[in-house]
Design an enzyme around this catalytic site. Structure first.
Site, mmCIF file in Angstrom:
data_model
loop_
_atom_site.group_PDB
_atom_site.id
_atom_site.type_symbol
_atom_site.label_atom_id
_atom_site.label_comp_id
_atom_site.label_asym_id
_atom_site.label_seq_id
_atom_site.Cartn_x
_atom_site.Cartn_y
_atom_site.Cartn_z
ATOM 1 N NE ARG A 151 32.758 30.599 32.318
ATOM 2 C CZ ARG A 151 33.046 30.272 33.197
ATOM 3 N NH1 ARG A 151 31.471 29.508 33.869
ATOM 4 N NH2 ARG A 151 33.013 30.993 34.617
ATOM 5 C CG ASP A 435 32.874 32.471 40.427
ATOM 6 O OD1 ASP A 435 32.076 32.500 41.008
ATOM 7 O OD2 ASP A 435 33.699 31.536 39.305
HETATM 8 C C1 ACO Z 1 31.320 29.067 39.196
HETATM 9 C C2 ACO Z 1 33.053 28.934 38.652
HETATM 10 O O1 ACO Z 1 32.292 29.650 37.087
HETATM 11 S S1 ACO Z 1 34.644 28.471 38.994
HETATM 12 C C3 ACO Z 1 35.455 29.232 36.899
HETATM 13 C C4 ACO Z 1 35.204 30.918 37.401
HETATM 14 N N1 ACO Z 1 36.697 31.329 37.827
HETATM 15 C C5 ACO Z 1 37.451 31.642 38.198
HETATM 16 O O2 ACO Z 1 38.589 30.489 37.412
HETATM 17 C C6 ACO Z 1 38.460 31.549 39.147
HETATM 18 C C7 ACO Z 1 39.881 31.310 38.574
HETATM 19 N N2 ACO Z 1 41.432 31.264 39.725
HETATM 20 C C8 ACO Z 1 41.348 32.896 39.872
HETATM 21 O O3 ACO Z 1 40.828 33.958 39.801
HETATM 22 C C9 ACO Z 1 42.895 32.616 40.826
HETATM 23 O O4 ACO Z 1 42.955 31.177 41.606
HETATM 24 C C10 ACO Z 1 41.953 33.030 42.166
HETATM 25 C C11 ACO Z 1 41.737 34.683 42.227
HETATM 26 C C12 ACO Z 1 41.469 32.084 43.045
HETATM 27 C C13 ACO Z 1 43.391 33.440 43.774
HETATM 28 O O5 ACO Z 1 44.710 33.739 42.555
HETATM 29 P P1 ACO Z 1 45.813 34.769 43.987
HETATM 30 O O6 ACO Z 1 45.527 34.832 44.961
HETATM 31 O O7 ACO Z 1 46.440 35.288 42.743
HETATM 32 O O8 ACO Z 1 47.222 33.118 43.933
HETATM 33 P P2 ACO Z 1 48.321 32.841 44.378
HETATM 34 O O9 ACO Z 1 49.070 34.113 44.690
HETATM 35 O O10 ACO Z 1 48.846 30.777 44.729
HETATM 36 O O11 ACO Z 1 48.512 32.052 42.589
HETATM 37 C C14 ACO Z 1 50.000 31.964 42.304
HETATM 38 C C15 ACO Z 1 50.050 32.268 41.271
HETATM 39 O O12 ACO Z 1 49.086 31.001 40.750
HETATM 40 C C16 ACO Z 1 48.568 32.230 39.668
HETATM 41 N N3 ACO Z 1 46.958 31.633 39.657
HETATM 42 C C17 ACO Z 1 46.307 31.330 40.475
HETATM 43 N N4 ACO Z 1 45.411 31.237 39.563
HETATM 44 C C18 ACO Z 1 45.340 30.913 38.700
HETATM 45 C C19 ACO Z 1 44.803 30.790 37.241
HETATM 46 N N5 ACO Z 1 43.059 30.042 37.555
HETATM 47 N N6 ACO Z 1 45.117 30.798 35.487
HETATM 48 C C20 ACO Z 1 46.491 31.074 35.455
HETATM 49 N N7 ACO Z 1 47.415 30.940 36.473
HETATM 50 C C21 ACO Z 1 46.464 31.470 38.149
HETATM 51 C C22 ACO Z 1 48.842 33.623 39.670
HETATM 52 O O13 ACO Z 1 48.904 34.358 38.464
HETATM 53 C C23 ACO Z 1 50.244 33.638 40.338
HETATM 54 O O14 ACO Z 1 50.886 33.629 39.794
HETATM 55 P P3 ACO Z 1 52.424 34.041 39.620
HETATM 56 O O15 ACO Z 1 52.808 33.189 40.979
HETATM 57 O O16 ACO Z 1 53.257 33.788 38.375
HETATM 58 O O17 ACO Z 1 52.946 35.600 40.424
HETATM 59 O O1 LIG Z 2 30.366 28.339 36.269
HETATM 60 C C1 LIG Z 2 30.510 27.893 37.072
HETATM 61 C C2 LIG Z 2 29.545 27.397 37.813
HETATM 62 O O2 LIG Z 2 29.940 26.954 38.567
HETATM 63 O O3 LIG Z 2 28.534 29.006 38.469
HETATM 64 MG MG MG Z 3 29.076 29.528 36.495
#
Ligand code: ACO
Ligand SMILES: O=CC(=O)O
Ligand code: MG
Length: 515
Positions: A151, A435
């Site tokens: 993206r 986010d």
């Molecule tokens: C509106 C929108 O656009 S939605 C799409 C955009 N937003 C996103 O993509 C958010 C994606 N998610 C994240 O960034 C994360 O899940 C967060 C920041 C919300 C929380 O992350 P953390 O606080 O690190 O969560 P947590 O401690 O429970 O993570 C556990 C494990 O999962 C991994 N993990 C968590 N989320 C993700 C993810 N989305 N992708 C890959 N790995 C992940 C962490 O790196 C961690 O790995 P480790 O155990 O090897 O260290």
């Molecule tokens: O990118 C996704 C959203 O909900 O915004």
């Molecule tokens: Mg969006």
């Protein structure tokens, strides 16, 4: 330049970006002007509607391209930023698709921009690994990995580290162009392709611009037409009235539409922020996916997609599981299950999760509905009838305006901006994923309540600048660290949440504060 940046910023790749810039940046800027003119018309009392000039496209029979390899079964998609650890964890997560995010979940810090491209290329080559500061080692699984869908940034963002003829380049074209240049052939060799999610578009003319970029880029790199595939996020209010037209513009490159709920809510607030009670949203947590205007939007999205043979992909439930707190974990899993169940039953072909621990739930829910079928494109939802008035029925959203809601918006906004300015674009706050899109809701709600003289239901206080300032100080006082740690984030929040001039996107002034 840092070590290995020369592998991404090669003379040939930079020349390709310069060509894209010269060919397409003037149109990008014209389309941004067009957005502003349209917004001014809405502020003057106009309403959104389906376009009379494109009626023939809506009424004609046509279909988008057949799904490309790796994008046929999309029942679970994980999203997240492209640092090395997240890249490996996401690709190993068991999801069918990974949305590799240079957008809502990313701060476009130069280091993130370039190292993200390096990580993507290394991952496709199968040679990405990572060791955490604690010594934990991360490598890619031997078996099936998620299909990568990148993206890029939206049309509104620029890249100040790459200038062409003295002008900043477009963040969209930089993120798109570098990935295509380095990874298209690598992906084709693996039996996949260069796939993209396109964010924050406001009209089919912006989709046409992307399509023209695809055509030119494919020609230039010797890739057959239709190699690139793009899933468009329907996440702005105007785009909801142009779903057919957006699919049509991109039809030979289309991979469907996604219901980007959080930016959608932000856009609803933004576009009608001065229009009083008819468009005044209550506390953010009251705006669920089942309130009438949100329901109309997702129902129309599924119907539009399936009529055209395009995948309809669901959005992000913000509840984050916890490996430390069983209660938080249980609540998150239950909420996500409900959300994915509604989507699967409504006809979506797959959906998003924000965390690896949510992959099994999403898969289980979609497995139950899809069974062995890779999607449910055959569910044409002919029962759905959505009129412009349904999409516009924001006034029918139940819920109040409370001090708790205001406090939450201020605290989340400040905490998120503090993380963003430090280079992290997605964080867990109060057990929810925050986010750029969710933070936009927080700050634009504060702006809307302030500029529409909202009186809080629970305290009877009018929302004023002074009240927001006081709440900000009190909420910052509850956060870890010293108040001074949040000074930059507080100042930025006030700029985008209370100033009379409404910033189009909080990431624009935020980016100017970055090195
Ligand atoms: C509106 C929108 O656009 S939605 C799409 C955009 N937003 C996103 O993509 C958010 C994606 N998610 C994240 O960034 C994360 O899940 C967060 C920041 C919300 C929380 O992350 P953390 O606080 O690190 O969560 P947590 O401690 O429970 O993570 C556990 C494990 O999962 C991994 N993990 C968590 N989320 C993700 C993810 N989305 N992708 C890959 N790995 C992940 C962490 O790196 C961690 O790995 P480790 O155990 O090897 O260290
Ligand atoms: O990118 C996704 C959203 O909900 O915004
Ligand atoms: Mg969006």
């Amino acid at each position: 330049m840092h070590p290995r940046y020369d592998e991404i910023l090669t003379p040939d790749a930079l020349a390709f970006l310069a060509e894209l810039h010269r060919a397409f940046d003037p149109r990008r800027r014209e389309l941004l002007d067009r957005r502003r003119r349209r917004e001014a018309e809405l502020a003057d009392g106009a309403l959104l509607d389906f376009l009379p000039e494109t009626r023939a496209i809506r009424e004609a029979d046509w279909r988008v391209a057949e799904p490309a390899p790796g994008l046929v079964d999309r029942r679970v998609e994980i999203t997240g930023p492209t640092d090395a650890k997240m890249t490996i964890n996401a690709l190993n997560s068991g999801a069918k698709v990974w949305l590799a995010d240079h957008e809502d979940a990313n701060t476009p810090l130069w280091e993130n921009v370039v190292s993200g491209q390096l990580n993507l290329r290394d991952a496709i080559d199968g040679k990405l690994d990572h060791t955490s500061p604690e010594g934990k080692r991360y490598t890619l699984n031997e078996g099936e990995l998620a299909t990568i869908v990148v993206r890029p940034r939206g049309w509104h963002l620029t890249e100040k580290h790459l200038l062409v003829d003295g002008e900043r380049t477009s963040g969209s074209l930089v993120d798109f162009g570098l990935y295509l240049f380095h990874c298209a052939r690598r992906q084709l060799d693996r039996g996949a392709g260069p796939y993209f999610y396109l964010p924050k578009m406001e009209s089919h003319l912006e989709a046409r611009l992307w399509n023209d970029v695809f055509l030119a880029a494919q020609d230039r790199l010797g890739l057959p037409r239709g190699t690139i595939r793009a899933t468009v996020l329907i996440e702005t209010f105007p785009a909801a009235f142009e779903m057919d037209e957006i699919l049509y513009e991109l039809r030979e490159h289309s991979a469907g539409l996604n219901a980007g709920r959080w930016d959608y809510m932000f856009s609803v607030i933004k576009k009608f922020r001065t229009r009083g009670a008819d468009f005044l949203l209550p506390d953010r947590n009251a705006v669920t996916m089942t309130v009438p205007f949100m329901r109309a939007y997702t129902e129309l999205l599924v119907r539009t997609c399936h009529r055209r043979g395009a995948h309809a992909i669901g959005g992000m439930a913000a509840f984050i599981p916890s490996r430390r707190d069983p209660q938080v974990n249980e609540t998150a899993l239950a909420k996500v299950r409900d959300d994915k169940t509604r989507e699967a039953n409504d006809g979506f072909d797959g959906s998003w999760v924000a965390h690896p621990d949510l992959v099994p739930i999403c898969r289980e829910v979609f497995d139950a509905v899809l069974g062995d079928r890779p999607h449910q494109l055959d569910r044409t939802r002919d029962d759905v009838r959505v009129a412009a008035a349904d999409l516009l029925s924001v006034h029918a959203t139940p819920g109040g305006h409370t001090e708790a809601g205001l406090r939450n918006a201020v605290s989340v906004g400040v905490q998120y901006l503090s993380a963003w300015l430090r280079g992290t674009g997605a964080v867990a706050i109060f057990n929810l994923m925050e986010d750029a899109a969710t933070a936009e809701i927080s700050r634009s709600q504060v702006w809307q309540w302030l500029h529409n003289d909202v009186t809080l239901d629970d305290t009877g206080a009018r929302v004023t600048r002074e009240l927001v300032e006081r709440i900000a100080d009190e909420e910052i006082g509850r956060l870890p660290g010293e108040p001074g740690d949040y000074a930059a984030a507080r100042a930025l929040f006030m700029e985008v949440a209370v100033a009379d001039d409404f910033a189009d996107f909080l990431t624009v002034p935020a980016y100017e504060r970055m090195p």
